[in-house]
Design a protein around this motif. Structure first.
Motif, mmCIF file in Angstrom:
data_model
loop_
_atom_site.group_PDB
_atom_site.id
_atom_site.type_symbol
_atom_site.label_atom_id
_atom_site.label_comp_id
_atom_site.label_asym_id
_atom_site.label_seq_id
_atom_site.Cartn_x
_atom_site.Cartn_y
_atom_site.Cartn_z
ATOM 1 N N THR A 193 23.533 28.195 -31.000
ATOM 2 C CA THR A 193 23.070 26.985 -31.668
ATOM 3 C C THR A 193 24.196 25.957 -31.643
ATOM 4 O O THR A 193 25.350 26.287 -31.349
ATOM 5 C CB THR A 193 22.670 27.270 -33.119
ATOM 6 N N SER A 194 23.876 24.715 -31.985
ATOM 7 C CA SER A 194 24.903 23.673 -31.979
ATOM 8 C C SER A 194 26.007 23.966 -32.999
ATOM 9 O O SER A 194 27.183 23.702 -32.735
ATOM 10 C CB SER A 194 24.269 22.311 -32.268
ATOM 11 N N GLU A 195 25.651 24.535 -34.161
ATOM 12 C CA GLU A 195 26.644 24.854 -35.181
ATOM 13 C C GLU A 195 27.595 25.939 -34.695
ATOM 14 O O GLU A 195 28.816 25.851 -34.864
ATOM 15 C CB GLU A 195 25.970 25.307 -36.477
ATOM 16 N N GLN A 196 27.045 26.972 -34.071
ATOM 17 C CA GLN A 196 27.873 28.057 -33.549
ATOM 18 C C GLN A 196 28.782 27.567 -32.429
ATOM 19 O O GLN A 196 29.971 27.890 -32.383
ATOM 20 C CB GLN A 196 26.980 29.190 -33.048
ATOM 21 N N ALA A 197 28.215 26.774 -31.531
ATOM 22 C CA ALA A 197 28.995 26.260 -30.405
ATOM 23 C C ALA A 197 30.131 25.374 -30.887
ATOM 24 O O ALA A 197 31.239 25.402 -30.331
ATOM 25 C CB ALA A 197 28.084 25.485 -29.451
ATOM 26 N N LEU A 198 29.894 24.595 -31.937
ATOM 27 C CA LEU A 198 30.922 23.703 -32.458
ATOM 28 C C LEU A 198 32.093 24.495 -33.040
ATOM 29 O O LEU A 198 33.261 24.148 -32.821
ATOM 30 C CB LEU A 198 30.317 22.793 -33.529
ATOM 31 N N VAL A 199 31.793 25.559 -33.755
ATOM 32 C CA VAL A 199 32.852 26.376 -34.359
ATOM 33 C C VAL A 199 33.700 27.049 -33.281
ATOM 34 O O VAL A 199 34.937 27.007 -33.312
ATOM 35 C CB VAL A 199 32.246 27.439 -35.303
ATOM 36 N N LEU A 200 33.052 27.656 -32.302
ATOM 37 C CA LEU A 200 33.768 28.441 -31.311
ATOM 38 C C LEU A 200 34.380 27.601 -30.195
ATOM 39 O O LEU A 200 35.149 28.124 -29.391
ATOM 40 C CB LEU A 200 32.827 29.488 -30.702
ATOM 41 N N SER A 201 34.064 26.316 -30.131
ATOM 42 C CA SER A 201 34.638 25.457 -29.091
ATOM 43 C C SER A 201 35.879 24.719 -29.575
ATOM 44 O O SER A 201 36.447 23.916 -28.833
ATOM 45 C CB SER A 201 33.594 24.425 -28.635
ATOM 46 N N ASN A 202 36.295 24.987 -30.809
ATOM 47 C CA ASN A 202 37.468 24.315 -31.377
ATOM 48 C C ASN A 202 38.679 24.517 -30.466
ATOM 49 O O ASN A 202 39.090 25.643 -30.207
ATOM 50 C CB ASN A 202 37.770 24.883 -32.763
ATOM 51 N N PRO A 203 39.283 23.421 -29.934
ATOM 52 C CA PRO A 203 40.422 23.580 -29.023
ATOM 53 C C PRO A 203 41.679 24.094 -29.708
ATOM 54 O O PRO A 203 42.574 24.632 -29.046
ATOM 55 C CB PRO A 203 40.639 22.158 -28.477
ATOM 56 N N ILE A 204 41.783 23.927 -31.037
ATOM 57 C CA ILE A 204 42.906 24.492 -31.788
ATOM 58 C C ILE A 204 42.528 25.921 -32.146
ATOM 59 O O ILE A 204 41.711 26.159 -33.030
ATOM 60 C CB ILE A 204 43.211 23.683 -33.059
ATOM 61 N N ARG A 205 43.100 26.860 -31.417
ATOM 62 C CA ARG A 205 42.706 28.253 -31.587
ATOM 63 C C ARG A 205 43.235 28.820 -32.894
ATOM 64 O O ARG A 205 44.348 28.544 -33.308
ATOM 65 C CB ARG A 205 43.234 29.097 -30.414
ATOM 66 N N GLN A 206 42.412 29.645 -33.498
ATOM 67 C CA GLN A 206 42.790 30.307 -34.731
ATOM 68 C C GLN A 206 43.577 31.561 -34.420
ATOM 69 O O GLN A 206 43.220 32.322 -33.534
ATOM 70 C CB GLN A 206 41.522 30.673 -35.502
ATOM 71 N N PRO A 207 44.703 31.792 -35.119
ATOM 72 C CA PRO A 207 45.496 32.990 -34.832
ATOM 73 C C PRO A 207 44.751 34.263 -35.174
ATOM 74 O O PRO A 207 43.904 34.284 -36.061
ATOM 75 C CB PRO A 207 46.731 32.817 -35.727
ATOM 76 N N THR A 208 45.085 35.314 -34.471
ATOM 77 C CA THR A 208 44.482 36.622 -34.691
ATOM 78 C C THR A 208 45.488 37.516 -35.383
ATOM 79 O O THR A 208 46.644 37.598 -34.979
ATOM 80 C CB THR A 208 44.067 37.255 -33.357
ATOM 81 N N PHE A 209 45.055 38.190 -36.424
ATOM 82 C CA PHE A 209 45.922 39.073 -37.182
ATOM 83 C C PHE A 209 45.524 40.516 -36.905
ATOM 84 O O PHE A 209 44.374 40.893 -37.094
ATOM 85 C CB PHE A 209 45.797 38.792 -38.684
ATOM 86 N N ASP A 210 46.473 41.308 -36.473
ATOM 87 C CA ASP A 210 46.219 42.715 -36.192
ATOM 88 C C ASP A 210 46.743 43.553 -37.351
ATOM 89 O O ASP A 210 47.912 43.465 -37.734
ATOM 90 C CB ASP A 210 46.919 43.165 -34.914
ATOM 91 N N ASP A 211 45.881 44.392 -37.913
ATOM 92 C CA ASP A 211 46.334 45.324 -38.938
ATOM 93 C C ASP A 211 45.578 46.627 -38.776
ATOM 94 O O ASP A 211 44.880 46.850 -37.793
ATOM 95 C CB ASP A 211 46.146 44.737 -40.344
ATOM 96 N N ASP A 212 45.738 47.517 -39.755
ATOM 97 C CA ASP A 212 45.172 48.850 -39.588
ATOM 98 C C ASP A 212 43.674 48.887 -39.829
ATOM 99 O O ASP A 212 43.048 49.916 -39.640
ATOM 100 C CB ASP A 212 45.875 49.832 -40.550
ATOM 101 N N THR A 213 43.081 47.788 -40.244
ATOM 102 C CA THR A 213 41.639 47.799 -40.491
ATOM 103 C C THR A 213 40.859 47.237 -39.328
ATOM 104 O O THR A 213 39.864 47.798 -38.927
ATOM 105 C CB THR A 213 41.318 46.998 -41.760
ATOM 106 N N ALA A 214 41.310 46.125 -38.796
ATOM 107 C CA ALA A 214 40.599 45.477 -37.685
ATOM 108 C C ALA A 214 41.372 44.254 -37.275
ATOM 109 O O ALA A 214 42.352 43.881 -37.901
ATOM 110 C CB ALA A 214 39.182 45.091 -38.099
ATOM 111 N N THR A 215 40.913 43.642 -36.225
ATOM 112 C CA THR A 215 41.470 42.353 -35.815
ATOM 113 C C THR A 215 40.665 41.285 -36.516
ATOM 114 O O THR A 215 39.508 41.094 -36.211
ATOM 115 C CB THR A 215 41.370 42.183 -34.297
ATOM 116 N N ARG A 216 41.320 40.589 -37.429
ATOM 117 C CA ARG A 216 40.594 39.652 -38.273
ATOM 118 C C ARG A 216 41.230 38.285 -38.180
ATOM 119 O O ARG A 216 42.368 38.132 -37.771
ATOM 120 C CB ARG A 216 40.584 40.140 -39.729
ATOM 121 N N GLN A 217 40.515 37.287 -38.670
ATOM 122 C CA GLN A 217 40.981 35.914 -38.565
ATOM 123 C C GLN A 217 40.928 35.233 -39.921
ATOM 124 O O GLN A 217 40.210 35.639 -40.817
ATOM 125 C CB GLN A 217 40.134 35.134 -37.551
ATOM 126 N N VAL A 218 41.717 34.154 -40.023
ATOM 127 C CA VAL A 218 41.836 33.436 -41.283
ATOM 128 C C VAL A 218 41.291 32.028 -41.142
ATOM 129 O O VAL A 218 41.571 31.366 -40.174
ATOM 130 C CB VAL A 218 43.316 33.341 -41.691
#
Length: 461
Positions: A208-233
């Motif tokens: 959808t347009s809302e989903q595409a807008l979120v995931l097309s952000n050129p400023i990438r969000q950092p990925t945090f690796d921990d013992d539970t999962a790879t999660r984002q902030v």
């Protein structure tokens, strides 16, 4: 000499021969149900009705209303197709169908007719001098979006297979965006154009347009690796994780002084306690209180950090779409994105200093983007450094900062703070600065240590 049709059956046979790709579902002496398809997403379904007085009276055509043929186009098209048909002859079917096939094959905007009308209204109602021009024969739209003294002029070409593409090589280019001219800074223009193209590509993938807008952000969000999962902030935080390194240093200093009260000293061969029992007991209690308070504060901060990471992960659930998801129309979403961004950037205020992030006069922007190779003298280098500090910088949350303001915000405590812009409140990220709070803390502590060393050394000069 070609023999003319003498009945409805002859007309239908002639139709099959003239347009073999036309799908005829049902044909009788009274009606004909069929469809004509240029692409899988450009298909017109219709019914021809032959009255008792046919061919002395005109054949009646009823086009099915759907996403391809909206209600406004349906009525006009039906009237145009039966206009000037040869009454009194059995040539009306072939005449009407020839017009229909030509309309479908030559009208490049047919699969996005409704979107096109909405796009035209969107631009014309802009109120900032924006202009839109339609070149129907080429399936091209030219748009000039304006805001204050800034403008962004581009062309959008619709692919024949819209909302998909006719060839696999052109996948992701259902709407081909081409920049014509602009007076936005190159970096901002590139950011806008790149994200707009990515929105189109992701919508062809089925988002959808809302989903595409979120995931097309050129400023990438950092990925945090921990013992539970790879999660984002991303989401809202009220910065209570650390009250600053100064607080931590003061706390450790207090604990050290309290432990001194519980220490012992050596007298001869014996260890003698420095303080009385009452003072030692009070010191131990104070240490426990401080330790418990700090431990609880750390737990609260860790829980908030975990929530920040999980909120974005939850928000992105369902964005991993399978190949069976059909392409989504992207023309209106593309123009809406460009219009909103062109209006937003010139009016955006830096959340730190509350002044416009972008200069009001585009002619003065060149000074902000002078390269180091162009600076020959110390004066020019200093001017470049001062100008660079005022460059507009966009963070992951979508807010615009001055480079200098963002550098202060990111490198000084409290670290990991939320964006102070009204209505935002998201965690601030940018690839030019580390996303790891501990790394920022160490860098700041190192800087403070160097400054103390300089101050100490200056005392002996």
């Amino acid at each position: 000499m070609v023999e003319l049709a003498a009945s409805v059956s002859d007309e239908i046979a002639e139709l099959r021969e003239a347009f073999p790709t036309m799908k005829i579902q049902t044909s009788t002496k009274s009606f004909l149900i069929a469809s004509y398809q240029r692409t899988p997403y450009t298909c017109i379904k219709f019914t021809l009705t032959f009255t008792d007085t046919y061919p002395d009276h005109s054949v009646i055509i009823d086009i099915k209303q759907d996403d391809v043929i909206p209600s406004g186009l349906k009525k006009k098209l039906e009237q145009d197709l039966v206009a000037d048909v040869p009454l009194g002859t059995y040539q009306q079917v072939i005449t009407v169908m020839t017009k229909l096939v030509q309309f479908v094959d030559n009208n490049k905007f047919l699969p996005c007719w409704k979107e096109l009308k909405q796009t035209i209204n969107l631009v014309k109602k802009d109120g900032n001098g924006s202009i839109i021009t339609i070149i129907e024969s080429k399936g091209k739209i030219k748009i000039k979006l304006c805001r204050k003294k800034y403008f962004y002029s581009c062309s959008i070409t619709i692919d024949d297979g819209y909302p998909s593409t006719t060839t696999h090589e052109d996948w992701g280019k259902a709407c081909v965006l081409k920049l014509l001219s602009t007076n936005f800074p190159p970096k901002i223009e590139s950011m806008l154009t790149t994200q707009a193209v990515e929105v189109v590509r992701r919508m062809q993938d089925g988002m959808t347009s809302e989903q595409a807008l979120v995931l097309s952000n050129p400023i990438r969000q950092p990925t945090f690796d921990d013992d539970t999962a790879t999660r984002q902030v991303t989401e809202t935080l009220t910065n209570e994780k650390l009250k600053g390194l100064k607080h931590d240093v003061d706390t450790l200093s207090n604990v050290r002084d309290l432990r001194e009260k519980n220490a012992s000293k050596v007298q001869g061969k014996a260890h003698v306690l420095k303080q009385h029992a009452k003072e030692r007991k009070a010191a131990r209690r104070a240490i426990h209180r401080i330790t418990d308070h700090e431990r609880i504060a750390d737990q609260v901060a860790d829980e908030k950090e975990r929530q920040w990471r999980e909120e974005d992960s939850t928000r992105l659930d369902g964005y991993d779409l399978g190949s069976s998801t059909p392409p989504q129309p992207s023309l209106l979403a593309l123009v809406t994105f460009l219009k909103e961004r062109i209006q937003l950037v010139p009016n955006a205020k830096c959340p730190c200093c509350n002044s416009l992030a972008l200069l009001e006069d585009p002619s003065k922007l060149k000074a902000l983007y002078v390269s180091s190779s162009e600076c020959k003298t110390d004066k020019e280098k200093n001017e470049r450094k001062q100008a660079r500090a005022m460059r507009p910088v966009r963070t992951y949350c979508g807010c615009w900062y001055h480079y200098k303001c963002l550098n202060t915000f990111m490198t000084e405590p409290p670290f990991g703070a939320s964006c102070p812009s009204p209505g935002c409140g998201r965690r601030v990220f940018h690839p030019d600065w580390p996303d790891d709070i501990k790394q920022l803390e160490r860098a700041w502590a190192g800087l403070q240590a160097r400054l103390r060393e300089i101050d100490d050394a200056s005392m002996f000069l």
